[in-house]
Design a protein around this motif. Structure first.
Motif, PDB file in Angstrom:
ATOM      1  N   GLY A  23       3.766 -13.907  35.168  1.00  0.00           N
ATOM      2  CA  GLY A  23       3.629 -12.589  35.782  1.00  0.00           C
ATOM      3  C   GLY A  23       3.488 -12.707  37.283  1.00  0.00           C
ATOM      4  O   GLY A  23       4.134 -11.987  38.046  1.00  0.00           O
ATOM      5  N   LEU A  24       2.650 -13.646  37.695  1.00  0.00           N
ATOM      6  CA  LEU A  24       2.435 -13.884  39.120  1.00  0.00           C
ATOM      7  C   LEU A  24       3.739 -14.300  39.795  1.00  0.00           C
ATOM      8  O   LEU A  24       4.080 -13.788  40.864  1.00  0.00           O
ATOM      9  CB  LEU A  24       1.359 -14.966  39.304  1.00  0.00           C
ATOM     10  N   ALA A  25       4.479 -15.192  39.151  1.00  0.00           N
ATOM     11  CA  ALA A  25       5.756 -15.658  39.707  1.00  0.00           C
ATOM     12  C   ALA A  25       6.738 -14.491  39.861  1.00  0.00           C
ATOM     13  O   ALA A  25       7.403 -14.351  40.895  1.00  0.00           O
ATOM     14  CB  ALA A  25       6.353 -16.741  38.824  1.00  0.00           C
ATOM     15  N   ALA A  26       6.815 -13.637  38.843  1.00  0.00           N
ATOM     16  CA  ALA A  26       7.721 -12.485  38.892  1.00  0.00           C
ATOM     17  C   ALA A  26       7.296 -11.509  39.987  1.00  0.00           C
ATOM     18  O   ALA A  26       8.132 -10.976  40.723  1.00  0.00           O
ATOM     19  CB  ALA A  26       7.750 -11.788  37.533  1.00  0.00           C
ATOM     20  N   PHE A  27       5.989 -11.283  40.097  1.00  0.00           N
ATOM     21  CA  PHE A  27       5.455 -10.362  41.102  1.00  0.00           C
ATOM     22  C   PHE A  27       5.735 -10.905  42.507  1.00  0.00           C
ATOM     23  O   PHE A  27       6.140 -10.156  43.398  1.00  0.00           O
ATOM     24  CB  PHE A  27       3.952 -10.174  40.875  1.00  0.00           C
ATOM     25  N   ARG A  28       5.564 -12.212  42.682  1.00  0.00           N
ATOM     26  CA  ARG A  28       5.835 -12.836  43.994  1.00  0.00           C
ATOM     27  C   ARG A  28       7.297 -12.669  44.372  1.00  0.00           C
ATOM     28  O   ARG A  28       7.621 -12.360  45.523  1.00  0.00           O
ATOM     29  CB  ARG A  28       5.509 -14.323  43.951  1.00  0.00           C
ATOM     30  N   THR A  29       8.194 -12.887  43.402  1.00  0.00           N
ATOM     31  CA  THR A  29       9.630 -12.728  43.645  1.00  0.00           C
ATOM     32  C   THR A  29       9.925 -11.295  44.084  1.00  0.00           C
ATOM     33  O   THR A  29      10.666 -11.068  45.037  1.00  0.00           O
ATOM     34  CB  THR A  29      10.430 -13.073  42.363  1.00  0.00           C
ATOM     35  N   PHE A  30       9.295 -10.349  43.382  1.00  0.00           N
ATOM     36  CA  PHE A  30       9.480  -8.938  43.734  1.00  0.00           C
ATOM     37  C   PHE A  30       8.958  -8.659  45.145  1.00  0.00           C
ATOM     38  O   PHE A  30       9.636  -8.019  45.952  1.00  0.00           O
ATOM     39  CB  PHE A  30       8.766  -8.047  42.712  1.00  0.00           C
ATOM     40  N   SER A  33      11.199  -9.794  47.811  1.00  0.00           N
ATOM     41  CA  SER A  33      12.341  -8.891  48.003  1.00  0.00           C
ATOM     42  C   SER A  33      11.950  -7.674  48.845  1.00  0.00           C
ATOM     43  O   SER A  33      12.793  -7.038  49.449  1.00  0.00           O
ATOM     44  CB  SER A  33      12.909  -8.445  46.653  1.00  0.00           C
ATOM     45  N   GLU A  34      10.665  -7.374  48.878  1.00  0.00           N
ATOM     46  CA  GLU A  34      10.163  -6.245  49.685  1.00  0.00           C
ATOM     47  C   GLU A  34       9.545  -6.712  51.001  1.00  0.00           C
ATOM     48  O   GLU A  34       8.938  -5.934  51.715  1.00  0.00           O
ATOM     49  CB  GLU A  34       9.084  -5.493  48.899  1.00  0.00           C
ATOM     50  N   PHE A  35       9.633  -7.995  51.276  1.00  0.00           N
ATOM     51  CA  PHE A  35       9.053  -8.586  52.479  1.00  0.00           C
ATOM     52  C   PHE A  35       7.548  -8.343  52.579  1.00  0.00           C
ATOM     53  O   PHE A  35       7.028  -8.042  53.645  1.00  0.00           O
ATOM     54  CB  PHE A  35       9.780  -8.079  53.744  1.00  0.00           C
ATOM     55  N   SER A  36       6.865  -8.443  51.452  1.00  0.00           N
ATOM     56  CA  SER A  36       5.400  -8.281  51.497  1.00  0.00           C
ATOM     57  C   SER A  36       4.685  -9.341  50.656  1.00  0.00           C
ATOM     58  O   SER A  36       3.602  -9.108  50.157  1.00  0.00           O
ATOM     59  CB  SER A  36       5.005  -6.872  51.049  1.00  0.00           C
ATOM     60  N   GLU A  37       5.310 -10.527  50.508  1.00  0.00           N
ATOM     61  CA  GLU A  37       4.680 -11.563  49.690  1.00  0.00           C
ATOM     62  C   GLU A  37       3.406 -12.109  50.328  1.00  0.00           C
ATOM     63  O   GLU A  37       2.596 -12.733  49.662  1.00  0.00           O
ATOM     64  CB  GLU A  37       5.647 -12.697  49.340  1.00  0.00           C
ATOM     65  N   GLU A  38       3.204 -11.839  51.638  1.00  0.00           N
ATOM     66  CA  GLU A  38       1.970 -12.309  52.275  1.00  0.00           C
ATOM     67  C   GLU A  38       0.738 -11.699  51.600  1.00  0.00           C
ATOM     68  O   GLU A  38      -0.325 -12.318  51.575  1.00  0.00           O
ATOM     69  CB  GLU A  38       1.960 -12.023  53.787  1.00  0.00           C
ATOM     70  N   ASN A  39       0.878 -10.520  51.015  1.00  0.00           N
ATOM     71  CA  ASN A  39      -0.271  -9.893  50.354  1.00  0.00           C
ATOM     72  C   ASN A  39      -0.778 -10.728  49.181  1.00  0.00           C
ATOM     73  O   ASN A  39      -1.963 -11.036  49.091  1.00  0.00           O
ATOM     74  CB  ASN A  39       0.072  -8.479  49.883  1.00  0.00           C
ATOM     75  N   VAL A  40       0.130 -11.105  48.294  1.00  0.00           N
ATOM     76  CA  VAL A  40      -0.292 -11.890  47.130  1.00  0.00           C
ATOM     77  C   VAL A  40      -0.694 -13.299  47.562  1.00  0.00           C
ATOM     78  O   VAL A  40      -1.626 -13.881  47.017  1.00  0.00           O
ATOM     79  CB  VAL A  40       0.762 -11.877  45.993  1.00  0.00           C
TER      80      VAL A  40
END
Length: 144
Positions: A23-30, A33-40
């Motif tokens: 789930g974490l991996a899928a959420f990170r990929t998403f 794609s939104e240029f907000s992976e710094e949050n996770v």
């Protein structure tokens, strides 16, 4: 739980999603794609930081989180309010295990209220659920 059940369960809460490796991996990929992976990434860094036992490591890890995510023009700067950022900046010289708690709460809330609902509506998530459902059907109907 079956994998399909697991994939579906991610929709229950951000916690369920973040606690699951896939789930974490899928959420990170998403989020990428939104240029907000710094949050996770920040949230995960904080989770790791809070488990730090060694006092020497606390200072170095806190400094790394600060330089990566908090300070002005940080490479993965997170979007937090001025007050929270200032508070962290004032206390970073003598960090405690809770020094990022307010910022982490803000980012968690942002992910829960903003990114997470978009993730659940995304093609990324829908495709994963569909794949799991198809796999399960094949498992139960081997004659098809």
């Amino acid at each position: 739980r079956s994998n399909a059940g697991e994939t579906m369960a991610w929709s229950e809460s951000v916690d369920t999603l973040l606690a699951n490796k896939d789930g974490l991996a899928a959420f990170r990929t998403f989020l990428k794609s939104e240029f907000s992976e710094e949050n996770v990434e920040f949230w995960l860094a904080c989770e790791d930081f809070k488990r730090t036992k060694s006092s020497t490591k606390i200072a170095s890890k806190a400094q790394k989180i600060y330089s990566d995510f908090i300070q002005a023009d940080a490479p993965k700067e997170i979007n937090i309010d001025f007050h929270t950022k200032t508070h962290i900046s004032q206390n970073i010289s003598e960090p405690t295990l809770s020094c990022f708690d307010d910022a982490q709460r803000l980012i968690y809330s942002l992910m829960a209220k903003d990114s997470f609902p978009r993730f659940l509506r995304s093609e990324v998530y829908k495709e994963l659920v569909k794949k799991q459902q198809n796999r399960n059907q094949k498992r139960w109907l081997p004659f098809l």
